[in-house]
Design an enzyme around this catalytic site. Structure first.
Site, PDB file in Angstrom:
ATOM      1  N   LYS A   1      55.671   8.539 -38.066  1.00  0.00           N
ATOM      2  CA  LYS A   1      54.369   8.444 -37.143  1.00  0.00           C
ATOM      3  C   LYS A   1      54.131   9.716 -36.295  1.00  0.00           C
ATOM      4  CE  LYS A   1      57.324   7.260 -33.084  1.00  0.00           C
ATOM      5  NZ  LYS A   1      57.793   6.265 -32.125  1.00  0.00           N
TER       6      LYS A   1
ATOM      7  N   TYR B   1      44.293  34.259 -15.396  1.00  0.00           N
ATOM      8  CA  TYR B   1      43.782  33.620 -14.167  1.00  0.00           C
ATOM      9  C   TYR B   1      44.775  33.514 -13.190  1.00  0.00           C
ATOM     10  CZ  TYR B   1      40.185  31.523 -17.179  1.00  0.00           C
ATOM     11  OH  TYR B   1      39.121  31.248 -18.081  1.00  0.00           O
TER      12      TYR B   1
END
Length: 354
Positions: free
Chosen positions: A38, A251
């Site tokens: 999965k 930042y």
């Protein structure tokens, strides 16, 4: 889908095969193996992994029906169990593509069309999907009353099998054993995941489900001897420039250079799967040496302090590698390797070694 060109993920299929061989030493005689692929095989590439390991496993498990269809379209012929709750608009696809549905609630018997194969899911302690153990007599009656559907298995999910000695695991095992007594004894029964297979010696019933262990990781903080991570991730420097002491990076300007040197820019960021909360807590490998990623990781870039070393644009950068695996990343940010691996952007090209 257009692939990104900023980095490359490499998957060693033979390592996955070797991991299965190692894990198989913990599988009891006459017990089959279900390979869990999965979430695009935990970020490794479901079709490529399934094609390679198909000779080593007896069945596959996916989360949703789309994943199952993709495997069928790539020639996977072994049984495929779909874990998710059936969606009414897609229920005919189970028969069309020979997929096994999961029935985990009474209404699912009404949703599935005649001829559909399914496994029953019981919630024995996970607290997620599934019938409660006390519903087993009602469920057994529903199985008998819906003879146009084909019940081929029963399963449950272990909640605390990451380490040995969990009383909850033992309680769950005993509940599944009791549930089995009410149902057809020829049904495929599976409860053990990687942890349940390796760390516990209870009866493994008919089948075990191997997931994270196939890809080279033990669940939780445990260690499984003999398995190795199969995935590495590499990028490159796209810019190298001089910086001076106290120059701020990224930042927030939260990191400042301790001395003159060089900054390298790597064209990967949190869009690609490098968690922003790894900022200030991540190293990469360049030219055989480790360097710190500095400043805040941004959406598309992260910066590495090269100290006084100067590299050329295009120099290879190793992000995930032996000694700096998804487990190390996960430990730094308080998560698990599963999340790190499945967060790697699927647009990043995968290359395969067999």
């Amino acid at each position: 889908m257009i692939q990104k060109s900023n980095s490359t993920v490499s998957v060693n299929l033979s390592t996955i095969g070797s991991n299965i061989e190692t894990l198989s030493t913990h599988v009891q005689d006459n017990v089959r193996i279900m390979g869990v692929v999965k979430a695009d095989a935990y970020g490794h590439g479901a079709t490529e992994v399934a094609e390679y390991i198909q000779p080593q496993v007896d069945a596959f498990a996916v989360n949703d029906i789309e994943e199952g269809i993709e495997l069928r379209e790539h020639g996977i012929s072994k049984p495929i169990l779909v874990f998710a709750v059936p969606e009414k608009r897609f229920v005919t696809e189970y028969r069309v593509h020979n997929l096994t549905a999961t029935v985990s609630a009474i209404e699912h018997f009404d949703w599935l069309p005649a001829g559909t194969s399914y496994h029953l899911n019981f919630d024995t302690g996970m607290g997620r999907l599934g019938f409660l153990p006390e519903q087993v007599e009602t469920v057994a009656e529903l199985v008998d009353n819906n003879a146009d559907l084909f019940c081929t298995g029963v399963y449950s999910h272990l909640a605390t099998a990451d380490t040995a000695g969990s009383e909850r695991v033992i309680r769950q095992y005993k509940l599944v054993k009791k549930i089995r007594s009410y149902l057809n004894q020829e049904l495929t029964i599976h409860i053990a995941n990687t942890g349940g297979t390796v760390f516990y010696d209870f009866d493994q019933f008919s089948m075990v489900r191997l997931g994270i262990g196939m890809y080279g990781y033990a669940p939780g903080d445990s260690v499984i001897e003999g398995i190795q991570p199969a995935l590495t991730w590499k990028s490159r420097l796209v810019q190298v420039k001089k910086i001076q002491a106290t120059d701020a990076i990224s930042y927030g300007a939260e990191w400042q250079a301790p001395q003159d040197g060089y900054i390298g820019v790597i064209p990967v960021g949190y869009e690609d799967g490098i968690k922003r909360n790894l900022s200030g807590n991540l190293t990469v490998l360049i030219g055989g040496k480790r360097y710190d990623v500095v400043g805040n990781i941004t959406m598309n870039f992260c910066m590495v302090y090269l100290r006084s070393d100067q590299y050329s644009v295009g120099e290879k950068v190793e992000l995930l590698f032996q000694g700096n695996t998804a487990k190390e990343w996960a430990q730094k940010v308080g998560t698990i390797p599963y999340e790190i691996l499945t967060s790697i952007n699927p647009k990043i090209p995968r290359t395969y070694i067999s």
